[in-house]
Write a protein that holds these residues in place. Structure first.
Motif, short mmCIF file in Angstrom:
data_model
loop_
_atom_site.label_atom_id
_atom_site.label_comp_id
_atom_site.label_asym_id
_atom_site.label_seq_id
_atom_site.Cartn_x
_atom_site.Cartn_y
_atom_site.Cartn_z
N THR A 1 -1.58 -2.78 3.88
CA THR A 1 -0.37 -2.86 4.70
C THR A 1 0.84 -2.37 3.91
N GLY A 2 1.87 -1.99 4.64
CA GLY A 2 3.12 -1.56 4.04
C GLY A 2 4.03 -1.00 5.11
N ALA B 1 -4.28 7.76 2.03
CA ALA B 1 -3.08 7.58 1.20
C ALA B 1 -2.88 6.14 0.78
N TYR B 2 -3.60 5.22 1.43
CA TYR B 2 -3.30 3.79 1.26
C TYR B 2 -4.50 3.00 0.74
N GLN C 1 8.02 2.68 9.98
CA GLN C 1 6.72 2.48 10.62
C GLN C 1 5.86 1.59 9.75
N ARG C 2 5.38 0.50 10.34
CA ARG C 2 4.48 -0.39 9.60
C ARG C 2 3.06 0.14 9.67
N ILE C 3 2.45 0.30 8.52
CA ILE C 3 1.07 0.80 8.50
C ILE C 3 0.12 -0.37 8.21
N ARG C 4 -1.06 -0.28 8.79
CA ARG C 4 -2.08 -1.31 8.59
C ARG C 4 -3.45 -0.66 8.76
N HIS C 5 -4.28 -0.76 7.74
CA HIS C 5 -5.63 -0.20 7.79
C HIS C 5 -6.62 -1.30 7.43
N ALA D 1 0.82 -1.21 0.00
CA ALA D 1 0.00 0.00 0.00
C ALA D 1 0.85 1.26 0.00
N VAL D 2 1.99 1.23 0.68
CA VAL D 2 2.86 2.40 0.72
C VAL D 2 3.52 2.61 -0.64
#
Length: 226
Positions: free
Chosen positions: A161-162, A206-207, A172-176, A25-26
């Motif tokens: 995720t990314g 953004a993701y 920083q790990r992102i998760r939505h 996603a990033v």
């Protein structure tokens, strides 16, 4: 009103860049932002009005992107895929109270418990919502978008995720968590709806979250695609 553009990108399965972006996603966010000029301020995505989501189709996944500026699709890597852009201004301008539409939105429904509740139940600052709780969240969002929902179907999707940031500088790990909302609605307030179409809905914009697309009720949901 400002111009609004809708771009559909059909990635080629043979493209390593496209496959990598679809799995990250990033990375996909960075790819899409590379289609616009630099210097858009501290929050380029919001300044440029960029929202997107990945749709699945019988022929494979494709990327749907909305923006307030026309993207330069020639900036996509060679062999990345086919792309087409069209203007949505006439559709958005024609919205009127009482009109019936189909809608689709992939969003990240959450609630943010207060500090006392978080401490008592050992909850995180942001709690993803699913099932009936996600539907209730969407009904509130639709109301804020000037819509009266007539029918609603929701489906949980894999999380976006990314990893954001550079190695060695604090990644920083992102998760939505994501849910897709489809249905029909009557327009109550066209101006509120225009604002939500432009700004997006919820977190993770953004993701791949928050893009609301509409089509007249005689068309299927997602019919605003080029």
């Amino acid at each position: 009103m400002n111009d609004i553009w809708l771009t559909r990108i059909l990635p080629h399965p043979q493209s390593r860049d496209a496959r990598r972006d679809l799995a990250d996603a990033v990375g996909l966010h960075r790819r899409l932002m590379s289609l616009f000029p630099d210097g858009a301020g501290p929050d380029p995505r919001a300044s440029l009005g960029v929202l997107h989501r990945v749709e699945d189709a019988p022929t494979g996944p494709y990327i749907l992107m909305q923006s307030g500026h026309r993207p330069d699709i020639s900036r996509l890597p060679t062999g990345y895929g086919a792309a087409a852009t069209r203007e949505l201004g006439p559709l958005i301008t024609a919205l009127h109270a009482g009109g019936q539409i189909h809608f689709r939105c992939v969003a990240s429904p959450v609630r943010k418990p207060g500090a006392t509740t978080r401490a008592h139940y050992n909850l995180p600052a942001v709690v993803p919502l699913t099932g009936a709780h996600a539907d209730e969240w969407w009904m509130r969002q639709a109301d804020a978008a000037g819509l009266k929902v007539l029918t609603l179907h929701s489906q949980p999707l894999d999380s976006a995720t990314g990893v954001r940031g550079q190695r060695g500088t604090g990644q920083q790990r992102i998760r939505h968590a994501r849910t897709r909302f489809d249905g029909t609605a009557v327009i109550i307030d066209p101006d509120q709806l225009r604002a939500k179409l432009t700004d997006g809905i919820g977190r993770g914009k953004a993701y791949g979250c928050g893009l609301l697309t509409i089509a007249p009720s005689r068309s299927r949901a997602g019919g605003t695609t080029p």
